[in-house]
Structures are given as C-alpha cells and as structure tokens.
Design a protein around this motif. Structure first.
Motif, PDB file in Angstrom:
ATOM      1  N   GLY A  81      -7.501   5.329  -3.159  1.00 23.69           N
ATOM      2  CA  GLY A  81      -6.768   4.081  -2.975  1.00 23.69           C
ATOM      3  C   GLY A  81      -5.261   4.222  -3.165  1.00 23.69           C
ATOM      4  O   GLY A  81      -4.527   3.237  -3.094  1.00 23.69           O
TER       5      GLY A  81
ATOM      6  N   PRO B 257      -5.081   9.611  -6.544  1.00 22.45           N
ATOM      7  CA  PRO B 257      -6.398   8.998  -6.768  1.00 22.45           C
ATOM      8  C   PRO B 257      -6.868   8.218  -5.536  1.00 22.45           C
ATOM      9  O   PRO B 257      -6.070   7.931  -4.632  1.00 22.45           O
ATOM     10  CB  PRO B 257      -6.155   8.034  -7.942  1.00 22.45           C
TER      11      PRO B 257
ATOM     12  N   THR C 128      -4.469   8.041   3.061  1.00 22.66           N
ATOM     13  CA  THR C 128      -4.894   7.833   4.456  1.00 22.66           C
ATOM     14  C   THR C 128      -3.915   6.918   5.182  1.00 22.66           C
ATOM     15  O   THR C 128      -3.560   7.162   6.346  1.00 22.66           O
ATOM     16  CB  THR C 128      -6.323   7.244   4.490  1.00 22.66           C
ATOM     17  N   THR C 129      -3.449   5.897   4.482  1.00 17.78           N
ATOM     18  CA  THR C 129      -2.460   4.983   5.086  1.00 17.78           C
ATOM     19  C   THR C 129      -1.222   5.775   5.511  1.00 17.78           C
ATOM     20  O   THR C 129      -0.677   5.546   6.598  1.00 17.78           O
ATOM     21  CB  THR C 129      -2.079   3.881   4.074  1.00 17.78           C
TER      22      THR C 129
ATOM     23  N   ALA D  26       0.856  -1.200   0.000  1.00 14.72           N
ATOM     24  CA  ALA D  26       0.000   0.000   0.000  1.00 14.72           C
ATOM     25  C   ALA D  26       0.886   1.242   0.000  1.00 14.72           C
ATOM     26  O   ALA D  26       0.519   2.268  -0.563  1.00 14.72           O
ATOM     27  CB  ALA D  26      -0.914  -0.010   1.206  1.00 14.72           C
TER      28      ALA D  26
HETATM   29  N1  LIG Z   1      -7.735  -1.844   6.646  1.00 18.12           N
HETATM   30  C1  LIG Z   1      -7.262  -2.150   5.448  1.00 18.12           C
HETATM   31  N2  LIG Z   1      -6.873  -3.411   5.145  1.00 18.12           N
HETATM   32  C2  LIG Z   1      -6.369  -3.728   3.949  1.00 18.12           C
HETATM   33  N3  LIG Z   1      -6.216  -2.846   2.939  1.00 18.12           N
HETATM   34  C3  LIG Z   1      -6.599  -1.594   3.170  1.00 18.12           C
HETATM   35  C4  LIG Z   1      -7.131  -1.158   4.427  1.00 18.12           C
HETATM   36  N4  LIG Z   1      -7.400   0.169   4.340  1.00 18.12           N
HETATM   37  C5  LIG Z   1      -7.060   0.545   3.105  1.00 18.12           C
HETATM   38  N5  LIG Z   1      -6.572  -0.493   2.394  1.00 18.12           N
HETATM   39  C6  LIG Z   1      -6.087  -0.471   1.016  1.00 18.12           C
HETATM   40  O1  LIG Z   1      -4.871   0.267   0.985  1.00 18.12           O
HETATM   41  C7  LIG Z   1      -4.805   1.053  -0.203  1.00 18.12           C
HETATM   42  C8  LIG Z   1      -4.615   2.493   0.178  1.00 18.12           C
HETATM   43  O2  LIG Z   1      -5.792   2.935   0.866  1.00 18.12           O
HETATM   44  P1  LIG Z   1      -5.913   4.406   1.465  1.00 18.12           P
HETATM   45  O3  LIG Z   1      -4.667   4.727   2.197  1.00 18.12           O
HETATM   46  O4  LIG Z   1      -7.190   4.469   2.213  1.00 18.12           O
HETATM   47  O5  LIG Z   1      -5.990   5.292   0.130  1.00 18.12           O
HETATM   48  P2  LIG Z   1      -6.460   6.801  -0.099  1.00 18.12           P
HETATM   49  O6  LIG Z   1      -6.595   7.454   1.227  1.00 18.12           O
HETATM   50  O7  LIG Z   1      -5.384   7.382  -0.969  1.00 18.12           O
HETATM   51  O8  LIG Z   1      -7.760   6.715  -0.847  1.00 18.12           O
HETATM   52  C9  LIG Z   1      -6.104   0.787  -0.964  1.00 18.12           C
HETATM   53  O9  LIG Z   1      -5.857  -0.192  -1.952  1.00 18.12           O
HETATM   54  C10 LIG Z   1      -7.032   0.272   0.097  1.00 18.12           C
HETATM   55  O10 LIG Z   1      -7.987  -0.599  -0.471  1.00 18.12           O
END
Ligand SMILES: Nc1ncnc2c1ncn2[C@@H]1O[C@H](COP(=O)(O)OP(=O)(O)O)[C@@H](O)[C@H]1O
Ligand SMILES: [Mg+2]
Length: 249
Positions: free
Chosen positions: A50, A48, A54-55, A29
């Motif tokens: 995903g 974009p 946020t991660t 990720a």
């Molecule tokens: N709790 C989780 N477990 C597994 N994968 C996750 C989780 N949360 C987000 N993801 C995946 O990690 C990737 C990055 O997500 P995220 O950081 O939420 O992206 P953004 O905030 O840029 O939209 C995405 O492919 C999402 O599906």
C-alpha cells in the motif's frame, strides 16, 4: 545537448497522485516524489504493502495520470508512444486470454509492436527458452500455474527487446526455482545494459540485483541509496535493517 552525455532514463519531479477511498474521501497515494534514474541502472523500489509502488509504475507508464509534477521517461512524457516502443512492463498479476496458448499470446503481443513472420517466431523461440517455457508453449494459458504465468509475462515484457523494463513484484508467486530463474533472467538483462525499475518487498532479491534502492512509505520516498553503500556484500539482513530504519514517516 551533447548526445554523448547519457540522459536519465527516468526523471520524476514533485509527483503527486490523489486516489479516492470513497466518493467523498481521497488521500495522496503519491505525495511529492522525486526520482532520477540513470540509464543502465537496476533500481529497486521497496516499501510496505500500500506504499504506492504499483501506483508509481502506472504513473511512469502513463496508465494513470498524475495530479501534478513532471515525469520524463526516456526523455519523453509518461505514456509517449515512441518511448513505449522501447519499454517493457511486467504487471503485478499479468492477465492473459485464457484460450490462447503461451506461443499464441506472445505472437499477439509481438504483433502489437508491428513484428511478424519468421523474425517474430524466432524472437518468441528465444524468449520461451529464456523463461524456460518451451515445453509448455502449446498449452492454453488458462491451465498455467502462477509461476508459469509470471514467466510468460516476463517473455511478453521482453518481446520488443526493450531498453527500459518495469517489473512489478516480478518474484511474487514464484517457487524457489522460479525465483532463482527470474534472478538469472534479470541479471542477464542487466549485463545487456538494460535499465530496470522494479518493485518488490522481497528484500533478498533486491539486495542481490539492484544498483540503487528507494524506500517508499505512504507515498513518500523516505530514503534512497546506492545498494553497495548500504551493504557492500549485498546482505539481505543489512538491507532489511536499512528498510526498517526508513519506513517510519
Ligand atoms: N484503483 C484504486 N483506487 C483507489 N485507491 C487505490 C487504487 N489502487 C490502489 N489504491 C490505493 O493506493 C495506495 C497505494 O497502492 P499501491 O500503489 O497498489 O501500493 P503498493 O504497490 O506499494 O502495494 C493504497 O492505499 C491503495 O489502497
Ligand atoms: Mg503493488
């Protein structure tokens, strides 16, 4: 080290975070990102859905643990308690106890930082005014609209007067007036010298507010630039062009 030299508010080296899709499958990720953000900067991480925005914030806050790489936030490892006292966070979808009123929630949040009594109530009064929520402060948060929740979330993020603020999609769900108000609040915080790290896919807001932008795509930082080098007139169209040119990896 010379105390006069300002340190980076955020420094990230070769950050990697793996996430599971199913029991047996995982993917990167966050795939080796490096960041250095000076104190007092407003940094916009765009990408974009995903992409990993946020991660990234959760890793910087210590809410998620990195698989490898190094994170320094306010000179401390991610999640360090002394650093957290100087940090504010507005999550993407802030959650509140629905039976508490806005004022009660802010009181609870302030108490978590050891604040109390008249000093806390004065601070709450200032914050309610800042986010234009004075008239609704005695209502239960369960009855708040998305925009009101976002405003309350912003007030809660500021209760400890943080030096560094993480805002995850701060404009999402806001109507045009709410967006303008949020811009004004962020501008006022910038003027007070706060360091602001925010995620957004609303490029006009990023163009308006940021000093520097990074483009995150499939867990990689594909581009990074001072905003005024991309568009001296802070044009959203120019930022959109830059974004589109850098989202292919
Ligand atoms: N709790 C989780 N477990 C597994 N994968 C996750 C989780 N949360 C987000 N993801 C995946 O990690 C990737 C990055 O997500 P995220 O950081 O939420 O992206 P953004 O905030 O840029 O939209 C995405 O492919 C999402 O599906
Ligand atoms: Mg997100």
């Amino acid at each position: 080290m010379n105390a006069q030299v300002s340190q980076a508010a955020i420094k990230v080296t070769n950050l990697v975070k793996r996430r599971e899709t199913t029991l047996l499958k995982s993917f990167l990720a966050i795939n080796g990102i490096n960041l250095e953000i000076a104190e007092g900067i407003t940094y916009g991480l765009i990408g974009p859905n995903g992409a990993g925005k946020t991660t990234t914030i959760k890793l910087l806050l210590g809410l998620l643990k990195a698989d490898s790489g190094e994170i320094k936030v306010l000179g401390k490892p991610a999640g360090d308690h002394d650093a957290l006292r100087r940090i504010g966070f507005l999550p993407e979808s802030p959650y509140f106890y629905s039976h508490l009123t806005g004022r009660e929630y802010l009181t609870f949040t302030g108490q978590l930082f050891g604040m109390q009594g008249p000093a806390l109530q004065d601070r709450i009064g200032e914050l309610l005014q800042l986010v234009s929520m004075e008239a609704r402060a005695e209502e239960r948060t369960g009855a708040y609209s998305k925009g009101m929740l976002q405003r309350l979330g912003m007030a809660a993020a500021l209760v400890n007067d943080p030096d560094l603020l993480f805002l995850d999609e701060p404009m999402s769900g806001l109507d045009p007036v709410g967006r303008m108000d949020m811009r004004k609040i962020i501008t006022a915080l910038k003027e007070k010298g706060k360091t602001i790290f925010f995620n957004s896919h609303l490029l006009p807001d990023v163009a308006h507010l940021c000093d520097k932008v990074g483009v995150l795509c499939q867990g990689k930082l594909t581009a990074e630039e001072d905003l005024l080098s991309i568009t001296p007139e802070r044009s959203a169209a120019a930022l959109e062009e830059y974004f589109l040119a850098n989202i292919e990896v």
